[in-house]
Write an enzyme that holds these catalytic residues in place. Structure first.
Site, PDB file in Angstrom:
ATOM      1  N   THR A 177      -7.151   2.657  89.400  1.00 36.26           N
ATOM      2  CA  THR A 177      -6.451   1.777  90.343  1.00 36.26           C
ATOM      3  C   THR A 177      -6.495   0.354  89.815  1.00 36.26           C
ATOM      4  OG1 THR A 177      -6.835   3.099  92.288  1.00 36.26           O
ATOM      5  CG2 THR A 177      -6.758   0.744  92.642  1.00 36.26           C
ATOM      6  N   ARG A 205      -1.953  11.631 102.236  1.00 34.26           N
ATOM      7  CA  ARG A 205      -3.214  10.878 102.374  1.00 34.26           C
ATOM      8  C   ARG A 205      -2.992   9.418 101.950  1.00 34.26           C
ATOM      9  NH1 ARG A 205      -6.497   7.821  98.467  1.00 34.26           N
ATOM     10  NH2 ARG A 205      -8.658   7.929  99.107  1.00 34.26           N
ATOM     11  N   VAL A 206      -3.534   8.499 102.731  1.00 32.37           N
ATOM     12  CA  VAL A 206      -3.469   7.083 102.365  1.00 32.37           C
ATOM     13  C   VAL A 206      -4.896   6.564 102.254  1.00 32.37           C
ATOM     14  CG1 VAL A 206      -2.703   4.790 103.085  1.00 32.37           C
ATOM     15  CG2 VAL A 206      -1.238   6.775 103.506  1.00 32.37           C
ATOM     16  N   ASP A 208      -7.583   3.179 100.824  1.00 37.19           N
ATOM     17  CA  ASP A 208      -7.847   1.794 101.230  1.00 37.19           C
ATOM     18  C   ASP A 208      -6.865   0.793 100.622  1.00 37.19           C
ATOM     19  OD1 ASP A 208      -9.078   2.558  98.706  1.00 37.19           O
ATOM     20  OD2 ASP A 208      -9.921   0.541  98.656  1.00 37.19           O
ATOM     21  N   THR A 228     -11.529  -1.367  94.556  1.00 39.34           N
ATOM     22  CA  THR A 228     -11.269  -0.083  93.910  1.00 39.34           C
ATOM     23  C   THR A 228     -12.472   0.827  94.111  1.00 39.34           C
ATOM     24  OG1 THR A 228     -10.841   1.087  91.859  1.00 39.34           O
ATOM     25  CG2 THR A 228     -12.086  -0.964  91.662  1.00 39.34           C
TER      26      THR A 228
HETATM   27  N1  ASP Z   1      -9.268   3.257  96.185  1.00 42.86           N
HETATM   28  C1  ASP Z   1      -8.318   4.196  95.671  1.00 42.86           C
HETATM   29  C2  ASP Z   1      -8.045   5.237  96.733  1.00 42.86           C
HETATM   30  O1  ASP Z   1      -8.977   5.718  97.367  1.00 42.86           O
HETATM   31  C3  ASP Z   1      -8.765   4.890  94.435  1.00 42.86           C
HETATM   32  C4  ASP Z   1      -9.271   3.988  93.327  1.00 42.86           C
HETATM   33  O2  ASP Z   1      -9.618   2.829  93.559  1.00 42.86           O
HETATM   34  O3  ASP Z   1      -9.334   4.416  92.158  1.00 42.86           O
HETATM   35  O4  ASP Z   1      -6.907   5.597  96.903  1.00 42.86           O
END
Ligand code: ASP
Length: 311
Positions: A177, A205-206, A208, A228
């Site tokens: 991310t 799915r959503v 953060d 992240t």
């Molecule tokens: N935070 C992101 C999510 O849960 C994943 C990530 O940061 O790699 O969608």
């Protein structure tokens, strides 16, 4: 003129040196450096923090190395659903999109939601229709396909899990991310975050990343934050806004506030990950509780860092 700063991340998780080759490491560091250079050049020309973070995130979304835009992970139905958000600390303006498909640069769409709609947050088909009406670039499914990502999906499915992209046990742990925060020469702060989410996530799915106050937050009174990590605990912790609240109501410094949220609150609920932040004086912090976080920072006072692992 005040100190200006940009900080970026390219994801956090189990990123260990033993799974890295010198070539891969160099490619990640170059990508982070390019994104920082792109954002920093906006700040150098007295541009807004908002434009700097957008430019830096677009650069990362276009790079297959990261789990955002082109390099987005697969959902459990073998599609790509992307989430992004952006916030301007000058006026608390914000824009976000979730579960969008085939959008070349989700952060551009989040920015356009902020600038051209009366809303903050659009999802799925409605967001895609809005994108078409506003001339946002689309790409075919093939653009988002990579063999590595597909293998990662099969492996995660076999284990019947969802996974942070770096945590999948493969020989080639790529992607992450992406996010950026900046403080410009006038003390304005901004934050932007973009992701494909988690490998094998339930479609719909959503996480953060697109939620204002959780994956992304910016307020000139306090700070700008981009997160992240494992989205669900970050949602429960209201992570980004919590940093801002600790600064506003308890008068903590950026670093103190980020340390409490990342190293204490998130860890207590298995919230693996990290965040990058800046305050309105151009101070930056990059804090994570995982094995690594792709990250970098550049400031007009001469600070310049790129790193992947714990120091
Ligand atoms: N935070 C992101 C999510 O849960 C994943 C990530 O940061 O790699 O969608």
């Amino acid at each position: 003129m005040k100190k200006y700063t940009i900080a970026v991340h390219g994801g956090a998780g189990t990123i260990s040196k033993k799974n890295m080759t010198p070539e891969k490491e160099a490619a990640y560091l170059k990508a982070l450096n390019d994104a920082i250079a792109t954002g920093y050049s906006v700040l150098e020309k007295k541009g807004y923090a908002l434009d700097a973070v957008k430019a830096a995130v677009i650069e990362l979304e276009n790079n297959i190395l990261f789990n955002a835009g082109k390099g987005s992970v697969f959902t459990n139905t073998c599609t790509h659903e992307m989430d992004a958000s952006i916030m301007d600390g000058r006026n608390l303006d914000a824009g976000a999109v979730a579960a969008v498909k085939n959008i070349r640069n989700p952060i551009e769409l989040a920015y356009t939601v902020m600038k051209k709609s009366e809303h903050v947050f659009l999802i799925g088909h409605g967001a895609e229709e809005f994108a078409k009406q506003n001339g946002i670039a689309f790409e075919p499914d093939e653009y988002f396909f990579s063999e590595f990502r597909y293998k990662q999906l099969l492996k995660t499915k076999k284990a019947n899990e969802t996974a942070l992209d770096h945590n999948v046990d493969t020989d080639d742990k790529k992607f992450g991310t992406v996010g950026a925060v900046a403080c410009d020469a006038n003390g304005n702060v901004a934050a932007a975050t973009s992701t494909g989410g988690m490998t094998n996530k339930q479609f719909g799915r959503v996480g953060d990343s697109p939620i204002i106050g959780i994956g992304t937050y910016a307020n000139n009174k306090t700070c700008a934050i981009s997160c992240t990590g494992h989205g669900e605990p970050f949602l429960k912790a209201v992570a980004a806004y919590d940093v801002s609240c600790l600064m506003e109501y308890k008068e903590l410094s950026l670093e103190e506030a980020m340390n409490i949220v990342v190293m204490d609150k998130l860890m207590k609920i298995d919230g693996e990950g990290g965040m990058v932040g800046v305050d309105a004086n151009g101070n930056a912090s990059l804090i994570f509780n995982s094995e690594g976080m792709y990250r970098g920072v550049k400031s007009s006072d001469g600070r310049s860092e790129l790193a992947i692992y714990k120091q």
